[in-house]
Motif scaffolding. Structure first.
Motif, PDB file in Angstrom:
ATOM      1  N   ASN A  22     -36.248  -0.915 -41.959  1.00 41.25           N
ATOM      2  CA  ASN A  22     -35.679  -1.883 -42.872  1.00 41.25           C
ATOM      3  C   ASN A  22     -36.799  -2.772 -43.413  1.00 41.25           C
ATOM      4  N   LYS A  23     -36.777  -3.052 -44.697  1.00 44.04           N
ATOM      5  CA  LYS A  23     -37.839  -3.853 -45.313  1.00 44.04           C
ATOM      6  C   LYS A  23     -37.918  -5.259 -44.743  1.00 44.04           C
ATOM      7  N   ASP A  24     -36.839  -5.743 -44.123  1.00 44.28           N
ATOM      8  CA  ASP A  24     -36.861  -7.081 -43.516  1.00 44.28           C
ATOM      9  C   ASP A  24     -37.968  -7.211 -42.482  1.00 44.28           C
ATOM     10  N   PHE A  25     -38.216  -6.150 -41.737  1.00 48.99           N
ATOM     11  CA  PHE A  25     -39.110  -6.241 -40.600  1.00 48.99           C
ATOM     12  C   PHE A  25     -40.582  -6.313 -40.973  1.00 48.99           C
ATOM     13  N   VAL A  26     -40.908  -6.243 -42.254  1.00 47.21           N
ATOM     14  CA  VAL A  26     -42.292  -6.468 -42.680  1.00 47.21           C
ATOM     15  C   VAL A  26     -42.469  -7.892 -43.193  1.00 47.21           C
ATOM     16  N   GLU A  27     -41.381  -8.631 -43.248  1.00 52.41           N
ATOM     17  CA  GLU A  27     -41.419 -10.027 -43.671  1.00 52.41           C
ATOM     18  C   GLU A  27     -41.820 -10.915 -42.497  1.00 52.41           C
ATOM     19  N   GLY A  93     -29.603   0.841 -46.522  1.00 57.74           N
ATOM     20  CA  GLY A  93     -28.442   1.247 -47.307  1.00 57.74           C
ATOM     21  C   GLY A  93     -27.583   0.064 -47.697  1.00 57.74           C
ATOM     22  N   ASP A  94     -28.115  -1.152 -47.578  1.00 56.69           N
ATOM     23  CA  ASP A  94     -27.398  -2.383 -47.924  1.00 56.69           C
ATOM     24  C   ASP A  94     -26.061  -2.516 -47.199  1.00 56.69           C
ATOM     25  N   LYS A  95     -26.023  -2.107 -45.926  1.00 55.36           N
ATOM     26  CA  LYS A  95     -24.828  -2.250 -45.115  1.00 55.36           C
ATOM     27  C   LYS A  95     -24.903  -3.585 -44.385  1.00 55.36           C
ATOM     28  N   PRO A  96     -24.096  -4.579 -44.788  1.00 58.25           N
ATOM     29  CA  PRO A  96     -24.146  -5.861 -44.089  1.00 58.25           C
ATOM     30  C   PRO A  96     -23.506  -5.748 -42.707  1.00 58.25           C
ATOM     31  N   ASN A 122     -18.927  -7.065 -36.974  1.00 55.39           N
ATOM     32  CA  ASN A 122     -18.219  -6.649 -38.179  1.00 55.39           C
ATOM     33  C   ASN A 122     -19.214  -5.929 -39.082  1.00 55.39           C
ATOM     34  N   GLN A 123     -18.868  -4.689 -39.420  1.00 52.18           N
ATOM     35  CA  GLN A 123     -19.712  -3.927 -40.335  1.00 52.18           C
ATOM     36  C   GLN A 123     -18.826  -3.036 -41.189  1.00 52.18           C
ATOM     37  N   SER A 124     -19.076  -3.042 -42.469  1.00 51.47           N
ATOM     38  CA  SER A 124     -18.338  -2.214 -43.430  1.00 51.47           C
ATOM     39  C   SER A 124     -16.832  -2.432 -43.328  1.00 51.47           C
TER      40      SER A 124
END
Length: 162
Positions: A22-27, A93-96, A122-124
């Motif tokens: 996930n791109k978050d983990f490079v932030e 995949g933009d799954k919150p 809670n997911q999808s």
């Protein structure tokens, strides 16, 4: 020297970037709280009061956060406490995903969330409630357990909207 060591510990919060897809983990990880206490020798950090952790879309809100990095870089364990502690993130995949519990433990090496005490995830559009829930973020596998004989695992499935 102590400042450099504390910064090294804080940057170790970002150690799981190599494993994440996930791109978050490079932030960079940002942790804000009312109070902070850290032990360089024990490699443990404690944040108390209105704790907010951000890394990209990852957001954790808690009353208290403990970070144990004694096992080494990339093997940190984050434990958030609250009434409830809250976790949210956009997965690949933009799954919150949203989760809450009295305690949220995140093991960086295994990428597993363990929610304990009035746990909900809670997911999808689907919801799972239980005393304890383990969620493998990488494999997207979930395991829920009831706590007492009278408590049960509850799952609510939301049909797909057309």
């Amino acid at each position: 020297m102590i400042n450099k060591t504390l910064w090294a510990l804080l940057f170790s919060l970002c150690a799981f970037t190599a494993q994440a897809q996930n791109k978050d983990f490079v932030e960079p990880v940002s942790v804000n709280s009312d109070n902070f206490d850290g032990s360089v020798k024990e490699k443990k950090l404690i944040y108390i009061g209105n704790v907010v952790v951000k890394q990209g879309s990852l957001l954790i809100k808690a009353d208290r956060l403990e970070v144990d990095s004694s096992a080494g870089q990339g093997k940190e364990v984050f434990i958030a406490f609250g009434s409830p502690a809250v976790y949210s993130q956009l997965l690949d995949g933009d799954k919150p995903i949203q989760a809450m519990a009295n305690e949220i433990k995140y093991d960086v090496a295994s990428r597993v969330l363990t929610l304990t005490g009035k746990a909900e995830i809670n997911q999808s559009g689907s919801l799972v409630k239980s005393e304890k829930i383990q969620y493998d973020l990488e494999k997207q596998k979930l395991n829920a357990e009831s706590g007492k004989d009278t408590e049960r695992v509850t799952t609510i499935f939301t049909p797909e909207k057309k």
